[in-house]
Design a protein around this motif. Structure first.
Motif: not given
Length: 338
Positions: A82, A88-89, A244-249, A252-253, A312
């Motif tokens: 991220s 966009t993270s 650790n899936p980070r939103p915006g990467t 991420g999903d 994180t």
């Protein structure tokens, strides 16, 4: 856990004789066989990995804290991270000043840690960052009784020499993924560029800390490849991260790795790297939880990062220290890390 076909028990017998008995690491095909062991073999596998750890590394656990001197805004596109400025993270560029860096080192030392690692989200250090490192390392060494490590991306030979002169004793530069999977993880630089930095660090006399990240969608073959390539590189320490899936990467999903699969991976890395410090790093809290964290310490792990990671949250350091005390695993003293 998902049921798996049972692998011939010969791989565990072979590992016991080869790794535990002679101290010889497993080769790629053997690592892959370990990663394919069934759930009902996991307890035996973890016990064997723990025996290997105790035989070749002893009961002590090395404790480390990390802090980012420069966070976010990285130009690289590591798909799990991220801190990349390409995604966009929400992590954006922030710099720490020297007093903040010294304060973080003191807080890390108060946990009992013997090492403090300064990290920067960059492709490689520029003149400004090297100047800040020079000032920061000198300030820490003057005020805090702790070893200083660094992770600043890819280096030139002159930068390696500068870090040695500063007194940096260990440098972290992860391979991240095996050579065949690496282009699916990073496109802005190559596996070979990372490898070359690692070789320069090893040749300099600094200790090399080099690990990777698992659970990014790689196959078991590619995960075994990473372990084997780390074995070839022979770093002093291997930090093992779990996605650790980070939103915006781009990753991420992706799903979080199954805990049994994560423990099997820990054991396989220990059998591939019997003489190496194997460190719990990012993602273990989410992937393993409290019980799995304990199991990993009884399955080959002999070092931990305490506190928070770069972007994180980690476990409360007091929880990790209490767990080590409960397991009767002493923290490695500062003098033993020289």
């Amino acid at each position: 856990m998902t049921a798996q076909p049972r692998v011939d028990e010969d791989i565990l017998s072979t590992a016991r004789e080869q790794v535990l008995g002679r101290g010889e690491p497993l080769a790629y095909e053997q690592i892959l066989a370990v990663m394919n062991t069934a759930d009902d073999q996991l307890e035996e596998l973890l016990a064997l990995a723990h025996e290997v750890r105790m035989t070749y590394n002893g009961p002590e656990v090395e404790v480390e804290g990390i802090v980012s001197i420069k966070t976010g805004g990285c130009p690289e596109d590591c798909h799990f991270c991220s801190q990349s400025g390409q995604f966009t993270s929400p992590v954006r560029s922030v710099w720490l000043d020297i007093p903040e860096l010294v304060r973080a080192a003191k807080q890390t030392r108060e946990t009992g840690a013997s090492e403090f690692c300064i990290v920067a989200a960059v492709r490689g250090p520029d003149a400004r960052l090297m100047d800040q490192m020079r000032e920061g390392v000198a300030a820490i060494r003057a005020e805090v009784d702790i070893q200083v490590a660094a992770s600043l991306g890819m280096l030139t030979q002159d930068q390696v020499d500068d870090l040695v002169a500063m007194g940096v004793h260990r440098y972290n530069h992860n391979l991240e993924a095996g050579r065949s999977f690496f282009p699916q993880v990073v496109t802005t630089h190559s596996f070979e560029e990372r490898w070359d930095t690692c070789l320069m660090v090893k040749d300099s006399g600094m200790e090399l800390c080099c690990g990777g990240l698992v659970g990014m969608g790689e196959t078991l073959e590619q995960r075994a490849e990473l372990a084997a390539q780390l074995g070839e590189l022979a770093p002093h320490e291997v930090p093992l991260n779990f996605l650790n899936p980070r939103p915006g990467t781009p990753f991420g999903d992706l799903p979080v790795m199954d805990s049994g699969e994560a423990l099997r991976t820990i054991a396989a890395f220990r059998l591939a790297l019997p003489h190496t410090i194997l460190r719990y790093a990012g993602g273990r809290e989410l992937t393993l939880g409290d019980l799995g964290t304990r199991d990993g310490l009884l399955g080959g792990i002999n070092a931990v990062i305490v506190g928070n990671y770069l972007t994180t949250l980690g476990r409360d350091p007091r929880e990790d220290l209490a767990l080590l005390a409960d397991l009767e695993m002493p923290i490695k003293a500062l003098g033993q890390t020289f």
